[in-house]
Design an enzyme around this catalytic site. Structure first.
Site, PDB file in Angstrom:
ATOM      1  N   SER A  19       0.767  -1.314   0.147  1.00 48.51           N
ATOM      2  CA  SER A  19      -0.157  -0.241   0.398  1.00 48.51           C
ATOM      3  C   SER A  19       0.330   1.416  -0.010  1.00 48.51           C
ATOM      4  O   SER A  19       0.627   2.697  -0.376  1.00 48.51           O
ATOM      5  CB  SER A  19      -1.077   0.443   1.237  1.00 48.51           C
ATOM      6  OG  SER A  19      -0.231   0.075   2.679  1.00 48.51           O
ATOM      7  N   GLY A  21       5.326   2.747  -0.463  1.00 48.81           N
ATOM      8  CA  GLY A  21       6.726   2.749  -0.647  1.00 48.81           C
ATOM      9  C   GLY A  21       6.712   2.155  -1.460  1.00 48.81           C
ATOM     10  O   GLY A  21       6.403   1.806  -3.205  1.00 48.81           O
ATOM     11  N   ARG A  42      -2.164  -2.954   6.705  1.00 43.88           N
ATOM     12  CA  ARG A  42      -2.879  -2.515   8.025  1.00 43.88           C
ATOM     13  C   ARG A  42      -3.898  -1.653   7.914  1.00 43.88           C
ATOM     14  O   ARG A  42      -4.705  -2.202   7.728  1.00 43.88           O
ATOM     15  CB  ARG A  42      -2.074  -2.559   9.743  1.00 43.88           C
ATOM     16  CG  ARG A  42      -1.132  -3.634   9.974  1.00 43.88           C
ATOM     17  CD  ARG A  42      -0.274  -3.081  10.611  1.00 43.88           C
ATOM     18  NE  ARG A  42       0.155  -2.046  10.240  1.00 43.88           N
ATOM     19  CZ  ARG A  42       1.029  -1.368  10.451  1.00 43.88           C
ATOM     20  NH1 ARG A  42       1.887  -1.272  12.808  1.00 43.88           N
ATOM     21  NH2 ARG A  42       2.213   0.085  10.447  1.00 43.88           N
ATOM     22  N   LYS A  46      -5.478   3.339   2.883  1.00 46.06           N
ATOM     23  CA  LYS A  46      -4.130   3.384   2.877  1.00 46.06           C
ATOM     24  C   LYS A  46      -4.402   2.259   1.586  1.00 46.06           C
ATOM     25  O   LYS A  46      -4.209   2.329   0.607  1.00 46.06           O
ATOM     26  CB  LYS A  46      -3.181   3.200   3.206  1.00 46.06           C
ATOM     27  CG  LYS A  46      -1.514   4.671   3.140  1.00 46.06           C
ATOM     28  CD  LYS A  46      -0.965   4.604   4.658  1.00 46.06           C
ATOM     29  CE  LYS A  46      -0.326   3.123   4.565  1.00 46.06           C
ATOM     30  NZ  LYS A  46       0.241   2.809   5.296  1.00 46.06           N
ATOM     31  N   SER A 149      15.005  -7.015   2.070  1.00 43.16           N
ATOM     32  CA  SER A 149      16.588  -6.693   3.316  1.00 43.16           C
ATOM     33  C   SER A 149      16.815  -5.213   3.239  1.00 43.16           C
ATOM     34  O   SER A 149      15.543  -4.541   2.999  1.00 43.16           O
ATOM     35  CB  SER A 149      16.940  -7.722   2.882  1.00 43.16           C
ATOM     36  OG  SER A 149      17.883  -7.172   4.404  1.00 43.16           O
ATOM     37  N   TYR A 163      16.879  -2.529  13.731  1.00 45.89           N
ATOM     38  CA  TYR A 163      16.409  -2.641  11.942  1.00 45.89           C
ATOM     39  C   TYR A 163      17.085  -3.486  11.633  1.00 45.89           C
ATOM     40  O   TYR A 163      17.246  -4.885  10.973  1.00 45.89           O
ATOM     41  CB  TYR A 163      15.900  -1.505  11.294  1.00 45.89           C
ATOM     42  CG  TYR A 163      16.164  -1.141  10.061  1.00 45.89           C
ATOM     43  CD1 TYR A 163      15.006  -1.782   9.550  1.00 45.89           C
ATOM     44  CD2 TYR A 163      16.801  -1.043   8.840  1.00 45.89           C
ATOM     45  CE1 TYR A 163      14.322  -1.620   8.516  1.00 45.89           C
ATOM     46  CE2 TYR A 163      16.704  -1.299   7.905  1.00 45.89           C
ATOM     47  CZ  TYR A 163      15.401  -1.278   7.312  1.00 45.89           C
ATOM     48  OH  TYR A 163      14.676  -0.863   6.368  1.00 45.89           O
ATOM     49  N   LYS A 167      17.175  -6.875   9.526  1.00 49.30           N
ATOM     50  CA  LYS A 167      17.311  -6.911   7.860  1.00 49.30           C
ATOM     51  C   LYS A 167      18.928  -8.466   7.852  1.00 49.30           C
ATOM     52  O   LYS A 167      18.776  -8.858   6.715  1.00 49.30           O
ATOM     53  CB  LYS A 167      17.321  -6.100   7.127  1.00 49.30           C
ATOM     54  CG  LYS A 167      16.718  -5.095   7.531  1.00 49.30           C
ATOM     55  CD  LYS A 167      15.032  -5.281   6.757  1.00 49.30           C
ATOM     56  CE  LYS A 167      14.161  -4.437   6.076  1.00 49.30           C
ATOM     57  NZ  LYS A 167      13.114  -4.866   6.127  1.00 49.30           N
TER      58      LYS A 167
END
Ligand SMILES: NC(=O)c1ccc[n+]([C@@H]2O[C@H](COP(=O)([O-])OP(=O)(O)OC[C@H]3O[C@@H](n4cnc5c(N)ncnc54)[C@H](OP(=O)(O)O)[C@@H]3O)[C@@H](O)[C@H]2O)c1
Length: 277
Positions: A19, A21, A42, A46, A149, A163, A167
């Site tokens: 939804s 990017g 979620r 959007k 990733s 983060y 990844k």
């Protein structure tokens, strides 16, 4: 449309995080290449807006675009959403796991909950999706799993302890999964995007430690569409590692060799910043 792009015609691509990017940009390109698409995220408002945008790009009236709400960190909810996608559009030939979160900050200030949540969305959210679609791919003896990733999945980055770990975990999963799925004629790709102009990056930039900002500010900023194009190209070429741009290409090939040099450079940036304070 080139012959290689025609390979997506009639295929069903499931895209978590579709939804917004990078995920939405991939969905748009695949719609322009004749694929049926299910996007999962979620926020239903959007999702609906994205569905309209993606639907406006289809090239034939048979194409179907589906939007299903689910939190990928909740296994049952994600499986339920995937069952709906499969019931409506059939078993997917393509799974792209783009749903992700990033909470930068100094390690002592990041809560354990942030680490749990980041792993739950970025790592387990991808794992649950793969587990759910794999039986259909194995039965069909075809499929392509694409994990998103990050450059921070190749080198640990200051301010990105939660983060980067998640990844890196995806990289371990992709590398071990690749060989296991090859005999089933299922391809695995892992993508290492550089900084990309998306709502996620904008949110990160508001809370990034200043040292992290200094380390990353010289890197080229990509558009989500340019990254999506690189991903589609990589999928067509059946690349395992998709590393857009020369910086990610070098990092992907040489991260172990140049890791020491990068750490030296990053430490200098941190020293300089702290001495100025
Ligand atoms: N932007 C960058 O610079 C960059 C660089 C390297 C890697 N990446 C990676 O690329 C992927 C896409 O990021 P982006 O920059 O395109 O971010 P974005 O624009 O914020 O999109 C993230 C997507 O993931 C969904 N999402 C987040 N948490 C979710 C959850 N728990 N369950 C279901 N969906 C969820 C979001 O929708 P909802 O919030 O509505 O759920 C949205 O659709 C991420 O994995 C990110 O880590 C981004």
């Amino acid at each position: 449309m080139s012959k290689s792009q025609a390979k997506f015609v009639g295929q069903h691509a499931v895209i978590t995080g579709g939804s917004s990017g990078i995920g939405k940009a991939i969905a748009k390109l695949l719609a322009q290449q004749g694929a049926n698409i299910s996007i999962i995220a979620r926020d239903s408002a959007k999702l609906e807006t994205a569905k309209q945008e993606i639907s406006s790009l289809v090239i034939n009236p048979q194409q179907r675009i589906l939007a299903v709400t689910a939190d990928v960190s909740k296994q049952e909810a994600l499986e339920f959403a995937l069952k709906k996608a499969i019931a409506d559009l059939g078993h997917p030939q393509i799974l792209i796991t783009s749903a992700g979160i990033a909470v930068p900050g100094y390690f002592p200030e990041l809560s354990i909950e942030t680490f749990h949540q980041t792993m739950a969305v970025n790592y387990f959210g991808s794992l649950y999706a793969i587990k759910a679609v794999l039986p259909g791919m194995i039965a069909a003896k075809q499929g392509h799993v694409v994990l998103i990733s990050s450059g921070a999945g190749l080198i640990g980055l200051y301010g990105y302890t939660a983060y980067s770990s998640s990844k890196f975990a995806l990289r371990g999963l992709a590398e071990s999964l690749r060989g296991e799925l090859k005999p089933h004629h299922i391809k695995v790709s892992i993508v290492y995007p550089p900084d990309t102009d998306t709502p996620q990056l904008a949110a990160e930039n508001k809370i990034k430690p200043p040292e992290t900002k200094l380390m990353t500010e010289t890197a080229q900023l990509w558009s989500a569409n340019a990254i999506a194009q690189e991903i589609i190209r990589g999928m067509i070429q059946e690349k395992f590692a998709i590393a857009p741009g020369w910086e990610m290409a070098i990092l992907n090939k040489l991260h172990s060799i140049i890791g020491g040099l990068l750490n030296w450079y990053f430490d200098k940036i941190v020293d300089k910043y702290r001495n100025k304070k």
